[in-house]
Design a protein around this motif. Sequence first.
Motif, PDB file in Angstrom:
ATOM      1  N   PHE A 113       4.128   5.691  -5.057  1.00 12.38           N
ATOM      2  CA  PHE A 113       5.309   6.004  -5.851  1.00 12.38           C
ATOM      3  C   PHE A 113       5.465   4.986  -6.980  1.00 12.38           C
ATOM      4  O   PHE A 113       5.731   5.343  -8.136  1.00 12.38           O
ATOM      5  CB  PHE A 113       6.560   6.007  -4.971  1.00 12.38           C
ATOM      6  CG  PHE A 113       7.840   6.053  -5.748  1.00 12.38           C
ATOM      7  CD1 PHE A 113       8.286   7.242  -6.288  1.00 12.38           C
ATOM      8  CD2 PHE A 113       8.580   4.898  -5.983  1.00 12.38           C
ATOM      9  CE1 PHE A 113       9.448   7.290  -7.030  1.00 12.38           C
ATOM     10  CE2 PHE A 113       9.746   4.930  -6.727  1.00 12.38           C
ATOM     11  CZ  PHE A 113      10.183   6.136  -7.250  1.00 12.38           C
ATOM     12  N   ALA A 114       5.280   3.701  -6.635  1.00 14.11           N
ATOM     13  CA  ALA A 114       5.430   2.650  -7.646  1.00 14.11           C
ATOM     14  C   ALA A 114       4.421   2.842  -8.773  1.00 14.11           C
ATOM     15  O   ALA A 114       4.718   2.642  -9.953  1.00 14.11           O
ATOM     16  CB  ALA A 114       5.262   1.283  -6.998  1.00 14.11           C
ATOM     17  N   ARG A 115       3.205   3.251  -8.406  1.00 14.56           N
ATOM     18  CA  ARG A 115       2.174   3.498  -9.429  1.00 14.56           C
ATOM     19  C   ARG A 115       2.619   4.577 -10.404  1.00 14.56           C
ATOM     20  O   ARG A 115       2.490   4.442 -11.620  1.00 14.56           O
ATOM     21  CB  ARG A 115       0.884   3.958  -8.753  1.00 14.56           C
ATOM     22  CG  ARG A 115      -0.091   2.845  -8.492  1.00 14.56           C
ATOM     23  CD  ARG A 115      -1.280   3.395  -7.771  1.00 14.56           C
ATOM     24  NE  ARG A 115      -2.276   3.951  -8.690  1.00 14.56           N
ATOM     25  CZ  ARG A 115      -3.444   4.415  -8.298  1.00 14.56           C
ATOM     26  NH1 ARG A 115      -3.759   4.404  -7.030  1.00 14.56           N
ATOM     27  NH2 ARG A 115      -4.294   4.887  -9.163  1.00 14.56           N
ATOM     28  N   ALA A 124       7.236  -7.097  -2.636  1.00 15.24           N
ATOM     29  CA  ALA A 124       7.077  -7.406  -4.053  1.00 15.24           C
ATOM     30  C   ALA A 124       6.667  -6.195  -4.871  1.00 15.24           C
ATOM     31  O   ALA A 124       7.064  -6.046  -6.025  1.00 15.24           O
ATOM     32  CB  ALA A 124       6.049  -8.502  -4.208  1.00 15.24           C
ATOM     33  N   LEU A 125       5.872  -5.314  -4.282  1.00 18.96           N
ATOM     34  CA  LEU A 125       5.337  -4.210  -5.083  1.00 18.96           C
ATOM     35  C   LEU A 125       6.454  -3.298  -5.569  1.00 18.96           C
ATOM     36  O   LEU A 125       6.359  -2.700  -6.636  1.00 18.96           O
ATOM     37  CB  LEU A 125       4.322  -3.417  -4.283  1.00 18.96           C
ATOM     38  CG  LEU A 125       4.835  -2.650  -3.081  1.00 18.96           C
ATOM     39  CD1 LEU A 125       5.178  -1.234  -3.471  1.00 18.96           C
ATOM     40  CD2 LEU A 125       3.767  -2.652  -2.028  1.00 18.96           C
ATOM     41  N   ALA A 126       7.515  -3.200  -4.790  1.00 17.94           N
ATOM     42  CA  ALA A 126       8.616  -2.352  -5.222  1.00 17.94           C
ATOM     43  C   ALA A 126       9.104  -2.814  -6.589  1.00 17.94           C
ATOM     44  O   ALA A 126       9.381  -2.007  -7.466  1.00 17.94           O
ATOM     45  CB  ALA A 126       9.749  -2.424  -4.220  1.00 17.94           C
ATOM     46  N   GLY A 127       9.144  -4.118  -6.766  1.00 24.47           N
ATOM     47  CA  GLY A 127       9.595  -4.672  -8.034  1.00 24.47           C
ATOM     48  C   GLY A 127       8.836  -4.112  -9.209  1.00 24.47           C
ATOM     49  O   GLY A 127       9.405  -3.886 -10.280  1.00 24.47           O
ATOM     50  N   SER A 128       7.549  -3.880  -9.014  1.00 28.15           N
ATOM     51  CA  SER A 128       6.750  -3.398 -10.136  1.00 28.15           C
ATOM     52  C   SER A 128       7.226  -2.022 -10.589  1.00 28.15           C
ATOM     53  O   SER A 128       7.268  -1.720 -11.768  1.00 28.15           O
ATOM     54  CB  SER A 128       5.277  -3.345  -9.756  1.00 28.15           C
ATOM     55  OG  SER A 128       5.063  -2.279  -8.866  1.00 28.15           O
ATOM     56  N   ARG A 174       2.212   2.935   2.069  1.00 23.38           N
ATOM     57  CA  ARG A 174       1.333   3.559   1.087  1.00 23.38           C
ATOM     58  C   ARG A 174       2.120   4.516   0.202  1.00 23.38           C
ATOM     59  O   ARG A 174       1.882   4.605  -1.004  1.00 23.38           O
ATOM     60  CB  ARG A 174       0.208   4.300   1.808  1.00 23.38           C
ATOM     61  CG  ARG A 174      -0.741   4.935   0.862  1.00 23.38           C
ATOM     62  CD  ARG A 174      -2.040   5.336   1.502  1.00 23.38           C
ATOM     63  NE  ARG A 174      -2.766   6.189   0.586  1.00 23.38           N
ATOM     64  CZ  ARG A 174      -3.030   7.449   0.820  1.00 23.38           C
ATOM     65  NH1 ARG A 174      -2.679   8.002   1.956  1.00 23.38           N
ATOM     66  NH2 ARG A 174      -3.669   8.167  -0.079  1.00 23.38           N
ATOM     67  N   LEU A 175       3.061   5.210   0.813  1.00 25.67           N
ATOM     68  CA  LEU A 175       3.912   6.122   0.036  1.00 25.67           C
ATOM     69  C   LEU A 175       4.628   5.344  -1.052  1.00 25.67           C
ATOM     70  O   LEU A 175       4.620   5.737  -2.233  1.00 25.67           O
ATOM     71  CB  LEU A 175       4.928   6.783   0.966  1.00 25.67           C
ATOM     72  CG  LEU A 175       5.992   7.630   0.257  1.00 25.67           C
ATOM     73  CD1 LEU A 175       5.404   8.955  -0.165  1.00 25.67           C
ATOM     74  CD2 LEU A 175       7.200   7.827   1.124  1.00 25.67           C
TER      75      LEU A 175
END
Lengths: 420, 232, 116
Positions: free
Chosen positions: B150-152, B4-8, B145-146
């Motif tokens: 990256f998403a951040r 899901a985090l990739a979506g962000s 974590r990478l």
Amino acid sequence: MAVTILGRLAARAPVPVFVAMGRDGAPAIEHLLKSGDIDFTATPRHANILLVAGRTRESDQPYLDRLHDQMPHPRATFWWGDAHSDDIDEARRSASADDPVAPLRALYRKLIGGSYASETHRLSDEPPAPWRGRGDHGQGGEGMMGGVPYGRMMPMPPTPDIRDGLALDVYRTQVGPFMPYWPAGLILEVTFQGDVIQSAEVVQPPYPPRDIDREPFDRLLHEQTPLAQIERTRATHHLACIARVLSLVELPTLSRRAQIVAARIRANETVAIGPLRKAAARAGLMAAIKPGLGRIDDDLACELGGPVRRAAGHVLDSRNDDPTYTRLGFTPVTQKQSDCQARVAQWFDEAEQALALASAAPHILIAQGQLAEPPWALRAPPLDYRVTELLPGLEWSEALLVLNSFDSAALCRMAPLETP
Amino acid sequence: MYAALAGSGVAIVPFSSASVLADLEVGIVWWGAVEALTVVVVFLHGWSANAQFGLIGAYRYVAIGLPVMLISMFMLIAAALPAESLALPQIVESQRGLWNVIRQPLGLPLFLLLGLSLSFRGPFNYADSADIAGGTAAEVSGAPRLVWEFARLAMLTAVAAMAASVFLGGYLGPWLPGPAWLVLKTATLLLVLVCLTEQLARISPSRMMTLIWTTLLPLSFLHLVWAGVLAL
Amino acid sequence: MALTGLVIIFITFFAGALIVQKLPTRADHHQLAESQKVPFLGGSSPNTHAWQRYHIRYYSMTLLFIAFEMEMMFMYPWAVVYVTEGVKALAEMGMFLAILTVGILYGWREGIFRWQ
């Protein structure tokens, strides 16, 4: 091919190190930050090397092993300090007088390159409780809440909250002893409801001040010691404390800077604290600490002595009676509020004053046996106060600020083992 | 868990060049959805580890993420008023005469707060902070974590690009071609955001929540009224 | 058209992130030991699961938030027709916001912006 290039690049990055501070013979870890070659990580999951600085308590060994096992592969342990046995190979240890940056880098390169085998787990590969095959679906539980699903119990049953009386689950766990920005060695049994602490109990007291900070003060007992050295050590001690607080209010760059300044003062370089203090003030360090947070009453401040007492407004400093200091025009600095803000300001004031004294009298010696005020709380027990009484009702980040606004000696005194 | 985090990091990218990629009529609404989903994703990231520190970070983040989202939406709607449209290209076009940053002076600074909050940096780092040992990211290492870090950063860039389009006139500008202006403005805003990250201390979450609701939110009301009166 | 583009970008990033995360695990021949799965608590080991009926200290704030979030929904169409509607639209939204502001003031007095 691509993998080797990536590997080489990775080996050049700052070495991610998780530090476990020891009690005996702990070296000055802030020295490692000077080169910019080493990174201290917040959790072992972000590190490849576990750096054991000095020697820990016997009883802390399982905790250390758990940290070790939490690191991702490839991983290794590095010992820095004199107290270690000789059966550890050369690549993984360093004497406390040596600079371990180069060996750490070499070890990291070997780890990444694969020529140094990743260490296997030290604790047994067993779930905390046997659960496989039990219960309705083999998950280890019975019904909604019973049993040990996947090896652990569900959180504690609800109890009324201390603020609004809502009955929700409490989460009871031990925290510590090795976290950055956590008093080294302290293990607390904390009961959370949400992120607010309901109660806390001391399982293991924190370690006393580091040997490296104590050394000149201990030496003074039996030989003459330069005043400048004593005052520089005071400044480094305070700066290390300030660095922890800076990092807690999310100013990691300034925290690192404070540690580097501390390391340079220890190396007898001439550095001023003023710019650091100004930068911290500009960033709103004092505004970030709520006024009145961690206020302690006068009796407790007096019992603890040292900077904690002066932060409460008491002019009491054994340097006041010392003719050497009086000749230099020494007058103790004090704050009034006796809360976290005041204690941090007191550290800044005393560190600046210490450096001024050191540069005013670079060659003066203090006679042996003179009582020089150490940079931490020094009065002797008994104490009826517990640091655990300050914590209930505080949100976790505030609780950490309160804990870290005391020096380690004061915490030691405030965190005796609870008598059963 | 990490999917899901990739979506962000993803969903906002179409905005990085306002005139080319996705010319959505309801761009502002889409962005609002991205903000809301980010709160969900960050929460799930902290929750999924089954660890107390991650949970603290996750819940704390929601407390701050929600009201900051309100502020940012007020800013965007105020910018949509003179454009009479929720589409980003129209909003950029409406700034041909005067950039929104001058017409609506409160907009940009308040919107930049969103940038810090969405990627939880510096004074708004309630999710992944040092006091909870890395918070929602405390239990991840290696490749996951990478991707998270990256998403951040991608999110921070997206906010900067969005702000450049809505408040700094996006691709408008003399001499240089449009995309170059957009990149330039985005980079400048990123610089400002990074400086803010390094230069400001964080206050405790409850005080931050009070500050947002009692000071910043009324400010954004005023801003909306101001923009409304001007747009008439 | 625009939506297709968006969906493609979304899926590309999503898949990319998944691949970056999954690829290294295939090459990694280390077994995940039980002791490695323990969550980080500074070296301590938790006795229980952390998933719990968590005490959200700001729960009353979230109710106020819902009111504002609903209002946001009305604001999207409002923003589009604002200029054509003129002063009437401004007055209407002004009243709406004023009512909601009273809500903030009330909540403030009740202390819902503090950690309960």
